[in-house]
Scaffold this active site. Structure first.
Site, PDB file in Angstrom:
ATOM      1  N   LYS A 119      -5.277  -4.622  13.687  1.00 53.69           N
ATOM      2  CA  LYS A 119      -4.193  -3.639  13.794  1.00 53.69           C
ATOM      3  C   LYS A 119      -3.804  -3.138  12.411  1.00 53.69           C
ATOM      4  CE  LYS A 119       0.286  -3.636  13.882  1.00 53.69           C
ATOM      5  NZ  LYS A 119       0.539  -2.314  13.280  1.00 53.69           N
ATOM      6  N   THR A 149       8.114 -10.605   7.554  1.00 55.80           N
ATOM      7  CA  THR A 149       7.215 -10.484   8.706  1.00 55.80           C
ATOM      8  C   THR A 149       6.308 -11.708   8.774  1.00 55.80           C
ATOM      9  OG1 THR A 149       7.154  -8.128   8.148  1.00 55.80           O
ATOM     10  CG2 THR A 149       5.699  -8.859   9.915  1.00 55.80           C
ATOM     11  N   GLU A 163      -0.886 -13.226   3.389  1.00 60.33           N
ATOM     12  CA  GLU A 163      -0.811 -12.612   2.051  1.00 60.33           C
ATOM     13  C   GLU A 163       0.458 -11.777   2.044  1.00 60.33           C
ATOM     14  OE1 GLU A 163      -2.936 -13.219  -0.304  1.00 60.33           O
ATOM     15  OE2 GLU A 163      -4.589 -14.129   0.797  1.00 60.33           O
ATOM     16  N   CYS A 208       0.996  -4.692  -4.139  1.00 60.52           N
ATOM     17  CA  CYS A 208       1.648  -6.005  -4.182  1.00 60.52           C
ATOM     18  C   CYS A 208       1.452  -6.676  -5.536  1.00 60.52           C
ATOM     19  CB  CYS A 208       1.100  -6.885  -3.070  1.00 60.52           C
ATOM     20  SG  CYS A 208      -0.695  -7.006  -3.147  1.00 60.52           S
ATOM     21  N   GLU A 260      11.812  -7.957  -3.791  1.00 56.93           N
ATOM     22  CA  GLU A 260      10.696  -7.018  -3.909  1.00 56.93           C
ATOM     23  C   GLU A 260      11.175  -5.608  -3.584  1.00 56.93           C
ATOM     24  OE1 GLU A 260       7.547  -7.074  -0.921  1.00 56.93           O
ATOM     25  OE2 GLU A 260       6.064  -6.928  -2.521  1.00 56.93           O
TER      26      GLU A 260
HETATM   27  P1  NAD Z   1       5.175  -5.198   7.049  1.00 56.79           P
HETATM   28  O1  NAD Z   1       5.318  -6.661   7.006  1.00 56.79           O
HETATM   29  O2  NAD Z   1       6.317  -4.370   7.491  1.00 56.79           O
HETATM   30  O3  NAD Z   1       3.959  -4.766   7.984  1.00 56.79           O
HETATM   31  C1  NAD Z   1       2.649  -5.235   7.779  1.00 56.79           C
HETATM   32  C2  NAD Z   1       1.894  -5.181   9.093  1.00 56.79           C
HETATM   33  O4  NAD Z   1       2.503  -6.101  10.004  1.00 56.79           O
HETATM   34  C3  NAD Z   1       1.919  -3.823   9.780  1.00 56.79           C
HETATM   35  O5  NAD Z   1       0.677  -3.591  10.407  1.00 56.79           O
HETATM   36  C4  NAD Z   1       3.020  -4.009  10.826  1.00 56.79           C
HETATM   37  O6  NAD Z   1       2.871  -3.169  11.936  1.00 56.79           O
HETATM   38  C5  NAD Z   1       2.808  -5.450  11.218  1.00 56.79           C
HETATM   39  N1  NAD Z   1       3.984  -6.107  11.798  1.00 56.79           N
HETATM   40  C6  NAD Z   1       5.295  -5.830  11.577  1.00 56.79           C
HETATM   41  N2  NAD Z   1       6.074  -6.634  12.329  1.00 56.79           N
HETATM   42  C7  NAD Z   1       5.240  -7.435  13.033  1.00 56.79           C
HETATM   43  C8  NAD Z   1       5.441  -8.479  13.979  1.00 56.79           C
HETATM   44  N3  NAD Z   1       6.664  -8.854  14.367  1.00 56.79           N
HETATM   45  N4  NAD Z   1       4.363  -9.097  14.500  1.00 56.79           N
HETATM   46  C9  NAD Z   1       3.120  -8.737  14.113  1.00 56.79           C
HETATM   47  N5  NAD Z   1       2.862  -7.748  13.229  1.00 56.79           N
HETATM   48  C10 NAD Z   1       3.918  -7.102  12.695  1.00 56.79           C
HETATM   49  O7  NAD Z   1       4.688  -4.782   5.593  1.00 56.79           O
HETATM   50  P2  NAD Z   1       4.449  -3.312   5.039  1.00 56.79           P
HETATM   51  O8  NAD Z   1       5.767  -2.696   4.771  1.00 56.79           O
HETATM   52  O9  NAD Z   1       3.454  -2.615   5.888  1.00 56.79           O
HETATM   53  O10 NAD Z   1       3.712  -3.645   3.654  1.00 56.79           O
HETATM   54  C11 NAD Z   1       4.379  -3.918   2.464  1.00 56.79           C
HETATM   55  C12 NAD Z   1       4.392  -5.394   2.185  1.00 56.79           C
HETATM   56  O11 NAD Z   1       3.063  -5.904   2.145  1.00 56.79           O
HETATM   57  C13 NAD Z   1       4.980  -5.713   0.834  1.00 56.79           C
HETATM   58  O12 NAD Z   1       5.833  -6.823   0.974  1.00 56.79           O
HETATM   59  C14 NAD Z   1       3.769  -6.085  -0.008  1.00 56.79           C
HETATM   60  O13 NAD Z   1       4.021  -6.951  -1.093  1.00 56.79           O
HETATM   61  C15 NAD Z   1       2.905  -6.731   1.003  1.00 56.79           C
HETATM   62  N6  NAD Z   1       1.513  -6.754   0.560  1.00 56.79           N
HETATM   63  C16 NAD Z   1       0.974  -7.955   0.169  1.00 56.79           C
HETATM   64  C17 NAD Z   1      -0.337  -8.004  -0.283  1.00 56.79           C
HETATM   65  C18 NAD Z   1      -0.973  -9.314  -0.704  1.00 56.79           C
HETATM   66  O14 NAD Z   1      -2.179  -9.334  -0.880  1.00 56.79           O
HETATM   67  N7  NAD Z   1      -0.220 -10.383  -0.874  1.00 56.79           N
HETATM   68  C19 NAD Z   1      -1.091  -6.835  -0.322  1.00 56.79           C
HETATM   69  C20 NAD Z   1      -0.498  -5.640   0.068  1.00 56.79           C
HETATM   70  C21 NAD Z   1       0.810  -5.609   0.521  1.00 56.79           C
END
Ligand code: NAD
Length: 477
Positions: A170, A227, A245, A279, A381
């Site tokens: 997804k 999340t 991650e 990130c 963040e």
């Molecule tokens: P998010 O957590 O809002 O969403 C990430 C994914 O999870 C999306 O596909 C979303 O639809 C899904 N999701 C949301 N709620 C969910 C639930 N209850 N159950 C299952 N799936 C769910 O994050 P975002 O805003 O899309 O991305 C930004 C974040 O990602 C930042 O915190 C960033 O640091 C992090 N990030 C981390 C890395 C890493 O490698 N550590 C890399 C890129 C981004």
């Protein structure tokens, strides 16, 4: 119109409902995304179950051939993929063309070849020999964020598929377009039905259905820490394998003896590349006192010269923020920084380009000083083009400040004193340390964070281990 990719076909969601997909550079909807629910996830899981026996027994050479085919099709259509990524996310087109899409290709190529060097263990004594089989886990769920859409989705899909798993993926609902193009490439490559399924939709609905599905045995998730915590709370009692991650608040530590021009150039990138929506960006910059004023002036001047605007224009350094909601969140953090007593050295506002992008969601790159290391601005963040700069006097002091957040993803150290660099690298609480560089990546290395930045490692053999289940067999001699 984006469709789900289930059982080898492009399908409408069962609900027949869709929601808007926005182009952040113009602030308007330009397409629609399936609003999938647990029924679509169920269809995908059923298709994956049917596909699994044959796929898990397919020789690695054949899986490699297919993955290389997918990689070559993305390569053939690189311009289309790059444009789609730029329009969906707001990132500069040249960045999508030179970083995001080439890396997605590399992810497939890398794991297609890495599998052939993947070995399992054997242990022997005079009485017995033990050998370990590494079998695919089964059906795995892969959930990815919006900042590096295809890059991060394929980083999960490629190792999962090459080890013989079937995948329910997804992408972020905010940036689904290149995942859809990937499904078309998989169909053209002849990917067997049900091996990879891509289900689009909201996290709270589609994502949730993947996380709680009892027949999905492992989850690889990249996204926000909150999340991730929620996903863990659902998946852990079901004893699913989990790789998380999560977020970061990375320190960038600059000593007075750094290679100044190289440091300055790289620090502009590590602060603002991809609108600061990586990130791994170094959002807390700590500068040794003797060069603090000089750095501040030079950094502000370089930052002011960044060109913000139309992501499709070649000269653009900084494109649009991914969504209106995220832009407002970042602006609220800039307000918080002011309330906490910070001084805005440059930026701080929404940016309105002239012409086609006048209604787009843009922000000025922002540098803030004068904040204590432990205020909210420096602890939470922000994930946008916002950095703080803070002077330090001693190694102990900067290490204490660097380690003072709940996050522990990456860190950057600038010094020509290699003993000091290694000393700090050993003591700093992050999963990744860059010395005198940033974002230099070797896909064989373990990637991931400590503390609230995640659990587990992806990349190289770590990923191949995660997507396989060891089974030890003991033979009495
Ligand atoms: P998010 O957590 O809002 O969403 C990430 C994914 O999870 C999306 O596909 C979303 O639809 C899904 N999701 C949301 N709620 C969910 C639930 N209850 N159950 C299952 N799936 C769910 O994050 P975002 O805003 O899309 O991305 C930004 C974040 O990602 C930042 O915190 C960033 O640091 C992090 N990030 C981390 C890395 C890493 O490698 N550590 C890399 C890129 C981004």
């Amino acid at each position: 119109m984006i469709k789900n990719y289930i059982n080898g076909e492009l399908r409408e969601p069962v609900s027949e409902k869709y929601f808007d997909n926005f182009d952040p550079a113009i602030g308007e909807a330009y397409g629609i995304v399936p609003d999938s629910d647990e029924r679509d996830v169920e269809l995908a899981v059923s298709a994956a179950e049917v596909a699994f026996p044959a796929w898990s027994n397919t020789p690695a050479e054949e899986r490699t051939r297919l993955m290389l085919k997918v990689a070559s099709l993305i390569g053939r259509d690189l311009a289309e993929f790059a444009r789609a990524e730029s329009v969906d996310n707001g990132k500069p087109l040249h960045l999508a063309r030179t970083v995001d899409i080439p890396r997605a290709i590399k992810n497939f190529e890398f794991f297609a070849s890495a599998i052939h060097g993947f070995a399992s263990e054997s242990h022997s004594t005079p009485e017995a020999v033990n050998y370990t089989l590494r079998n695919p886990v089964g059906i795995v769920g892969a959930i990815s964020p919006w900042n590096l859409p295809l890059y991060l989705l394929t980083w999960k899909i490629a190792p999962a598929l090459i080890t013989g798993n079937c995948v329910i993926a997804k992408p972020s609902e905010i940036t689904p377009m290149t995942a859809f193009l990937l499904s078309e490439a998989c169909i053209e490559a002849g990917m067997p039905k049900g091996v990879l399924n891509i289900v689009h939709g909201y996290g709270s609905k589609t994502g949730s259905a993947i996380v709680s599905h009892p027949r999905i045995k492992a989850l690889t998730f990249t996204g926000g820490t909150k999340t991730g915590a929620h996903i863990a709370s659902v998946a852990a009692p079901m004893f699913k394998k989990l790789s998380l991650e999560l977020g970061g608040k990375n320190p960038n530590i600059i000593f007075a003896d750094a290679d100044y021009p190289k440091m300055l150039e790289t620090t502009v990138l590590s602060s603002f590349r991809n609108q600061g929506e990586i990130c791994l960006c170094g959002s807390r910059i700590f500068v040794e006192k003797p060069i603090y004023e000089k750095f501040k002036n030079d950094f502000v001047e370089r930052t002011k010269s960044l060109k913000i605007g139309d992501p499709l224009e070649h000269s653009t350094d900084q494109g649009a923020i991914v969504s209106k909601e995220h832009m407002e969140k970042v602006l609220s953090y800039i307000q918080l920084a002011k309330d906490e007593g910070g001084t805005i050295l440059c930026g701080g506002n929404r940016f309105v380009p002239e012409g086609r992008c006048e209604n787009g969601w843009f922000l000025e790159p922002t540098i803030i000083e004068g904040l204590p290391h432990n205020c909210r601005t420096n602890m939470e963040e922000i994930f946008g083009p916002v950095v703080t700069i803070t002077p330090f006097e001693t190694e102990e002091e900067v290490l204490m400040m660097a380690n003072s957040t709940e996050y522990g993803l990456a860190s950057i150290i600038w010094t020509e004193n290699i003993s000091r660099a290694n000393r700090i690298a050993a003591a700093i609480q992050t999963g990744i340390v860059w010395i005198n560089c940033w974002m230099v990546r070797d896909l064989r290395t373990p990637f991931g964070g400590v503390k609230s930045s995640g659990v587990g490692r992806e990349g190289g053999m770590e990923a191949l281990r995660f997507f396989t289940e060891p089974k030890n067999i003991c033979v009495k001699l």
